[in-house]
Design a protein around this motif. Structure first.
Motif, short mmCIF file in Angstrom:
data_model
loop_
_atom_site.label_atom_id
_atom_site.label_comp_id
_atom_site.label_asym_id
_atom_site.label_seq_id
_atom_site.Cartn_x
_atom_site.Cartn_y
_atom_site.Cartn_z
N UNK A 114 -19.20 -80.93 -98.16
CA UNK A 114 -19.62 -79.56 -97.89
C UNK A 114 -19.21 -79.25 -96.45
N UNK A 115 -18.62 -78.09 -96.23
CA UNK A 115 -18.13 -77.75 -94.90
C UNK A 115 -19.20 -77.07 -94.04
N UNK A 116 -20.33 -76.72 -94.64
CA UNK A 116 -21.40 -76.03 -93.93
C UNK A 116 -22.71 -76.81 -94.10
N UNK A 117 -22.83 -77.90 -93.36
CA UNK A 117 -24.03 -78.73 -93.42
C UNK A 117 -25.11 -78.11 -92.53
N UNK A 148 -17.57 -75.87 -84.61
CA UNK A 148 -17.89 -75.88 -86.03
C UNK A 148 -16.71 -76.40 -86.84
N UNK A 149 -16.79 -76.30 -88.16
CA UNK A 149 -15.70 -76.77 -89.02
C UNK A 149 -14.50 -75.84 -88.89
N UNK A 150 -13.33 -76.44 -88.77
CA UNK A 150 -12.10 -75.65 -88.72
C UNK A 150 -11.13 -76.12 -89.79
N UNK A 151 -10.44 -75.16 -90.41
CA UNK A 151 -9.35 -75.46 -91.35
C UNK A 151 -8.08 -74.92 -90.71
N UNK A 152 -7.14 -75.80 -90.47
CA UNK A 152 -5.92 -75.44 -89.73
C UNK A 152 -4.72 -75.48 -90.66
N UNK A 153 -4.16 -74.31 -90.90
CA UNK A 153 -3.00 -74.14 -91.75
C UNK A 153 -1.73 -74.15 -90.90
N UNK A 154 -0.60 -74.43 -91.51
CA UNK A 154 0.72 -74.21 -90.90
C UNK A 154 0.86 -74.81 -89.50
N UNK A 192 -15.17 -83.61 -79.48
CA UNK A 192 -15.12 -85.00 -78.99
C UNK A 192 -13.96 -85.76 -79.63
N UNK A 193 -13.43 -86.78 -78.94
CA UNK A 193 -12.29 -87.54 -79.48
C UNK A 193 -12.56 -88.17 -80.84
N UNK A 194 -13.83 -88.51 -81.11
CA UNK A 194 -14.15 -89.17 -82.38
C UNK A 194 -14.50 -88.20 -83.51
N UNK A 195 -14.23 -86.90 -83.30
CA UNK A 195 -14.49 -85.91 -84.35
C UNK A 195 -13.69 -86.25 -85.61
N UNK A 196 -14.33 -86.29 -86.77
CA UNK A 196 -13.60 -86.64 -87.99
C UNK A 196 -12.61 -85.55 -88.41
N UNK A 197 -11.47 -86.00 -88.93
CA UNK A 197 -10.43 -85.09 -89.43
C UNK A 197 -10.01 -85.53 -90.83
N UNK A 198 -9.60 -84.55 -91.63
CA UNK A 198 -9.00 -84.82 -92.93
C UNK A 198 -7.62 -84.15 -92.92
N UNK A 231 -2.55 -79.36 -94.64
CA UNK A 231 -3.74 -78.70 -94.09
C UNK A 231 -4.58 -79.72 -93.35
N UNK A 232 -5.18 -79.31 -92.24
CA UNK A 232 -6.04 -80.20 -91.46
C UNK A 232 -7.44 -79.61 -91.39
N UNK A 233 -8.43 -80.39 -91.77
CA UNK A 233 -9.84 -80.02 -91.59
C UNK A 233 -10.39 -80.83 -90.43
N UNK A 234 -11.17 -80.18 -89.58
CA UNK A 234 -11.75 -80.83 -88.40
C UNK A 234 -13.21 -80.44 -88.29
#
Length: 264
Positions: free
Chosen positions: A125-128, A161-167, A185-191, A225-228
């Motif tokens: 879920x992107x909105x915890x 907050x959650x970001x979705x980065x396209x292109x 922070x450097x340890x922020x999870x990414x997909x 696509x990158x989720x952060x």
């Protein structure tokens, strides 16, 4: 009889993620225009056997407009298939404007965006609650399309907050730097997701400080696509919506739970 153009959101790739409305629009079209570079060919299974199929991957807008003009002159229905959702980076508005100039009826059928598909693929879920209640959809500046002032990634990153980065995968080092400069922070999870829902789908996870190296390691530069954000790993907290102390038009609140929910 007026011609008609239906802009169809094809979703992230898998043909079974088309909506019923999208499949119906393709099935009813005299002309189906799709981009082989962006849309999986399986969506064409919905087209009529006698429909004219046009691959727009090599065509500029000037190459597509003659089909709209013909639709207006001959009363044809065109299904213009867009990857993901047409409302996001789909060059939709300029096409709608031209269709209206030609007197064509138009319709837009929404599609599943790739950011939703990636969230589903990693089951997040992107909105915890108490972690992130917003999702920012954006892209890195400096590409083919200029970014308006104030829409730099580093500025959006300040929200945390959650970001979705396209292109943006082709310039992953710049992307990583701007996200860090913005305050993540450097340890922020990414997909990192390549061709999500396609047969060659690749999804990997990493920390933000390893984002650029991970993208380069897998040789990703397009269709990625990158989720952060912290929500990508945070545990679920109790939402008010399904709490027994919460009430709405269809449910009464338990008095004891209601008091506890309000801190009483």
């Amino acid at each position: 009889m007026s011609g008609r153009v239906v802009f169809v959101g094809a979703g992230p790739g898998a043909a079974d993620l088309l909506t019923f409305r999208a499949a119906k629009a393709i099935a009813e079209a005299d002309v189906v225009i799709w981009a082989a570079s962006l849309v999986h060919e399986d969506v064409l299974q919905h087209a009529r056997p006698d429909a004219e199929i046009v691959d727009s991957a090599r065509l500029p807008m000037e190459g597509v407009l003659p089909y709209y003009e013909r639709a207006a002159a001959e009363g044809l229905t065109v299904a213009r298939i867009h990857s993901g959702d047409p409302a996001l980076w789909g060059a939709l508005q300029e096409q709608l404007d031209r269709c209206r100039e030609l007197g064509l009826d138009t319709e837009v059928v929404p599609g599943v965006s790739s950011f939703s598909a990636v969230a589903a693929a990693v089951e997040r879920e992107l909105t915890i609650p108490e972690v992130a209640q917003s999702v920012i959809l954006t892209r890195l500046g400096g590409g083919k399309t200029p970014m308006p002032p104030g829409e730099e990634v580093r500025e959006f990153a300040r929200h945390g907050t959650t970001m979705a980065l396209f292109l943006s995968a082709a310039r992953s080092k710049q992307l990583q730097e701007e996200l860090l400069e913005g305050g993540y922070p450097p340890d922020t999870p990414c997909v990192i997701a390549y061709q999500c829902t396609w047969p060659d789908e690749l999804i990997v996870r990493c920390r933000l400080d390893a984002l650029a190296d991970t993208v380069k390691q897998h040789k990703l530069w397009k269709h990625t696509l990158v989720l952060v954000g912290a929500a990508l790993e945070a545990g679920g907290t109790r939402s008010h919506l399904y709490h027994p102390g919460h009430f709405h038009g269809h449910r009464r609140a338990d008095r004891t739970a209601r008091k506890a929910l309000r801190g009483g």
